[in-house]
Design an enzyme around this catalytic site. Sequence first.
Site, PDB file in Angstrom:
ATOM      1  N   HIS A  17       1.228  -0.463  -0.076  1.00 42.47           N
ATOM      2  CA  HIS A  17      -0.073  -0.095   0.400  1.00 42.47           C
ATOM      3  C   HIS A  17       1.219   1.188  -0.020  1.00 42.47           C
ATOM      4  O   HIS A  17       0.823   2.086  -0.846  1.00 42.47           O
ATOM      5  CB  HIS A  17      -0.783  -0.110   1.070  1.00 42.47           C
ATOM      6  CG  HIS A  17      -1.791  -0.941   1.520  1.00 42.47           C
ATOM      7  ND1 HIS A  17      -2.222  -1.758   2.766  1.00 42.47           N
ATOM      8  CD2 HIS A  17      -3.105  -1.683   0.379  1.00 42.47           C
ATOM      9  CE1 HIS A  17      -2.982  -3.089   2.759  1.00 42.47           C
ATOM     10  NE2 HIS A  17      -3.665  -2.300   1.471  1.00 42.47           N
ATOM     11  N   LYS A  41     -17.514  -7.735   8.272  1.00 36.25           N
ATOM     12  CA  LYS A  41     -16.416  -7.979   7.995  1.00 36.25           C
ATOM     13  C   LYS A  41     -15.675  -8.058   9.276  1.00 36.25           C
ATOM     14  O   LYS A  41     -15.843  -7.773  10.296  1.00 36.25           O
ATOM     15  CB  LYS A  41     -15.326  -7.192   7.189  1.00 36.25           C
ATOM     16  CG  LYS A  41     -14.341  -7.785   6.137  1.00 36.25           C
ATOM     17  CD  LYS A  41     -13.798  -7.244   5.223  1.00 36.25           C
ATOM     18  CE  LYS A  41     -13.725  -7.684   4.474  1.00 36.25           C
ATOM     19  NZ  LYS A  41     -12.727  -6.745   3.236  1.00 36.25           N
ATOM     20  N   ARG A  90      -1.825  -5.902  -8.398  1.00 39.04           N
ATOM     21  CA  ARG A  90      -0.305  -6.607  -8.128  1.00 39.04           C
ATOM     22  C   ARG A  90      -0.274  -7.807  -9.243  1.00 39.04           C
ATOM     23  O   ARG A  90       1.084  -8.207  -9.634  1.00 39.04           O
ATOM     24  CB  ARG A  90      -0.653  -7.552  -6.632  1.00 39.04           C
ATOM     25  CG  ARG A  90      -0.187  -6.797  -5.444  1.00 39.04           C
ATOM     26  CD  ARG A  90      -0.901  -7.407  -4.302  1.00 39.04           C
ATOM     27  NE  ARG A  90      -2.485  -7.332  -4.476  1.00 39.04           N
ATOM     28  CZ  ARG A  90      -3.298  -7.454  -3.094  1.00 39.04           C
ATOM     29  NH1 ARG A  90      -2.549  -7.448  -2.632  1.00 39.04           N
ATOM     30  NH2 ARG A  90      -5.116  -7.399  -3.396  1.00 39.04           N
ATOM     31  N   SER A 127      -2.314  -7.483   2.549  1.00 43.12           N
ATOM     32  CA  SER A 127      -2.152  -8.027   4.249  1.00 43.12           C
ATOM     33  C   SER A 127      -2.763  -9.745   4.289  1.00 43.12           C
ATOM     34  O   SER A 127      -2.405  -9.479   5.941  1.00 43.12           O
ATOM     35  CB  SER A 127      -3.611  -6.591   4.220  1.00 43.12           C
ATOM     36  OG  SER A 127      -3.512  -5.638   3.909  1.00 43.12           O
TER      37      SER A 127
HETATM   38  P1  ADP Z   1      -9.680  -4.155  -0.121  1.00 41.55           P
HETATM   39  O1  ADP Z   1     -10.674  -5.244   1.331  1.00 41.55           O
HETATM   40  O2  ADP Z   1     -10.088  -3.362  -0.857  1.00 41.55           O
HETATM   41  O3  ADP Z   1      -9.236  -5.041  -1.025  1.00 41.55           O
HETATM   42  P2  ADP Z   1      -6.950  -4.064   0.260  1.00 41.55           P
HETATM   43  O4  ADP Z   1      -6.465  -3.429   1.788  1.00 41.55           O
HETATM   44  O5  ADP Z   1      -6.795  -5.109   0.840  1.00 41.55           O
HETATM   45  O6  ADP Z   1      -8.361  -3.865   0.670  1.00 41.55           O
HETATM   46  O7  ADP Z   1      -6.374  -2.963  -0.822  1.00 41.55           O
HETATM   47  C1  ADP Z   1      -6.687  -2.129  -1.052  1.00 41.55           C
HETATM   48  C2  ADP Z   1      -5.581  -1.496  -2.393  1.00 41.55           C
HETATM   49  O8  ADP Z   1      -4.014  -1.345  -2.094  1.00 41.55           O
HETATM   50  C3  ADP Z   1      -5.614  -2.634  -3.635  1.00 41.55           C
HETATM   51  O9  ADP Z   1      -6.686  -1.579  -4.931  1.00 41.55           O
HETATM   52  C4  ADP Z   1      -5.226  -3.819  -3.560  1.00 41.55           C
HETATM   53  O10 ADP Z   1      -5.176  -4.060  -4.658  1.00 41.55           O
HETATM   54  C5  ADP Z   1      -3.971  -2.440  -3.203  1.00 41.55           C
HETATM   55  N1  ADP Z   1      -2.973  -3.202  -2.547  1.00 41.55           N
HETATM   56  C6  ADP Z   1      -2.645  -4.249  -1.739  1.00 41.55           C
HETATM   57  N2  ADP Z   1      -1.095  -4.276  -1.521  1.00 41.55           N
HETATM   58  C7  ADP Z   1      -0.086  -4.066  -2.708  1.00 41.55           C
HETATM   59  C8  ADP Z   1       0.482  -4.620  -3.256  1.00 41.55           C
HETATM   60  N3  ADP Z   1       1.301  -5.335  -2.927  1.00 41.55           N
HETATM   61  N4  ADP Z   1       1.214  -4.404  -4.309  1.00 41.55           N
HETATM   62  C9  ADP Z   1       0.335  -2.748  -4.685  1.00 41.55           C
HETATM   63  N5  ADP Z   1      -0.958  -2.803  -4.722  1.00 41.55           N
HETATM   64  C10 ADP Z   1      -1.664  -3.411  -3.734  1.00 41.55           C
END
Ligand code: ADP
Length: 152
Positions: A17, A41, A90, A127
Amino acid sequence: MRRAVFPGSFDPITLGHYDIIERGLTLFDEIILAIGINADKKYMFSLEERTRFMKEAFKNEPRIKVMTYKGLTVDFCRTQNAQFILRGLRNPGDFEFEKAIAHTNRKMSEIETVFLLTSSGKSYISSSIVRDVIRHGGDYTGLVPDTVRVNK
Ligand code: ADP
């Protein structure tokens, strides 16, 4: 003023992120990190913890704001006068998932979704993997900003 909303669960914020956010700052004047509240959730970190990790990680960056929201992301964007949604990609799985959401958001509003590809070396970070490592007592510190610390 180009303002983007970066929506997510951020449970917790990771270096993946972080990378997208830092690079987003070259495109936008301001980015709102928007933690979506979903009552159905189960989260590992409370809303307060997730907010604190993110605020502290960007405490020296006045162009980043951390907020929480309920409901549709496009409605939240409208209330904040944000013209863009920022998301990270990703892998092909992310692409398929994000494509459907972006099309839907575009159908409901004039808001454009801007995607940034993850930097090489960060694409494996998620995450959910961080939560697994934490649950099993592993060293998660290389996967998250220094502000994410577990005292459980
Ligand atoms: P959600 O529950 O909406 O998926 P996340 O917090 O998991 O929320 O992710 C939010 C955003 O961050 C999404 O667009 C996800 O693709 C992006 N993201 C998460 N990890 C990475 C990473 N390692 N590299 C690039 N983008 C990421």
